[in-house]
Design an enzyme around this catalytic site. Sequence first.
Site, PDB file in Angstrom:
ATOM      1  N   GLU A  86       0.935  -1.254   0.109  1.00 18.69           N
ATOM      2  CA  GLU A  86      -0.004  -0.037   0.055  1.00 18.69           C
ATOM      3  C   GLU A  86       0.777   1.423   0.091  1.00 18.69           C
ATOM      4  O   GLU A  86       0.324   2.333  -0.663  1.00 18.69           O
ATOM      5  CB  GLU A  86      -0.944  -0.002   1.219  1.00 18.69           C
ATOM      6  CG  GLU A  86      -2.367  -0.582   1.286  1.00 18.69           C
ATOM      7  CD  GLU A  86      -3.271  -0.378   2.095  1.00 18.69           C
ATOM      8  OE1 GLU A  86      -3.356   0.898   2.615  1.00 18.69           O
ATOM      9  OE2 GLU A  86      -4.188  -1.091   2.329  1.00 18.69           O
ATOM     10  N   ASP A  87       1.840   1.322   0.768  1.00 17.97           N
ATOM     11  CA  ASP A  87       2.642   2.448   0.896  1.00 17.97           C
ATOM     12  C   ASP A  87       4.007   2.469   0.336  1.00 17.97           C
ATOM     13  O   ASP A  87       4.847   3.595   0.675  1.00 17.97           O
ATOM     14  CB  ASP A  87       2.668   2.735   2.607  1.00 17.97           C
ATOM     15  CG  ASP A  87       1.512   2.759   3.329  1.00 17.97           C
ATOM     16  OD1 ASP A  87       0.568   3.220   2.538  1.00 17.97           O
ATOM     17  OD2 ASP A  87       1.391   2.490   4.281  1.00 17.97           O
TER      18      ASP A  87
END
Length: 198
Positions: A86-87
């Site tokens: 996600e990051d």
Amino acid sequence: MILSQFISLNANYQKFKKLIKKFSDSDRKRVIEAFEFAKKMHRGQERDEKIPYIIHPVRAANILMGERGIYDPEMIQAALLHDVVEDTPVKIAEIGMRYGREVKRLVAGVTRVKDRESKMQKFRKTMGTDYRTRMVKCADVLDNVRSWPLTPNKYKLPRWNHEVREMYLTLADSTDEYIANQIRKLIDSKKYKEMMIE
């Protein structure tokens, strides 16, 4: 854990190192590799509370091992890697190539594709997954809730509180009574309720 230890990478990593001694040599090596990769990928990233991001996945892994007695190497790897896709620029396929199909499945199970899924859509998918995936997510949520008092961005708290009450408490209730009770005790506490109206 007292505040200084909660926000200390060294304190959390020392606890992590102590807990992973229960693994076999080969499993411990796999778990450490996942930690080192996550640490490298999250380098330079900070949490809202201005601490190195890697502290969060380490604490999530420590919750599974230290508080729930879960010594499943693939679940611990997934807890360490749960925010990498996600990051950071890492793709889910790379997780599979590095750590195998099951770790890839667990990480995918807790990873929201931000431009394609709402939080509610992802929550519903996670609710339909297996115990292992849900436990990784529960450890993630519990650590996030524990960190709420430290965020300088108080305007986010009502939204986070709503999401936990409407979604993640239901997930915890269906997955692990201890984690559900820990989350409920925090969000129903006088301190947390006062934070919501500051």
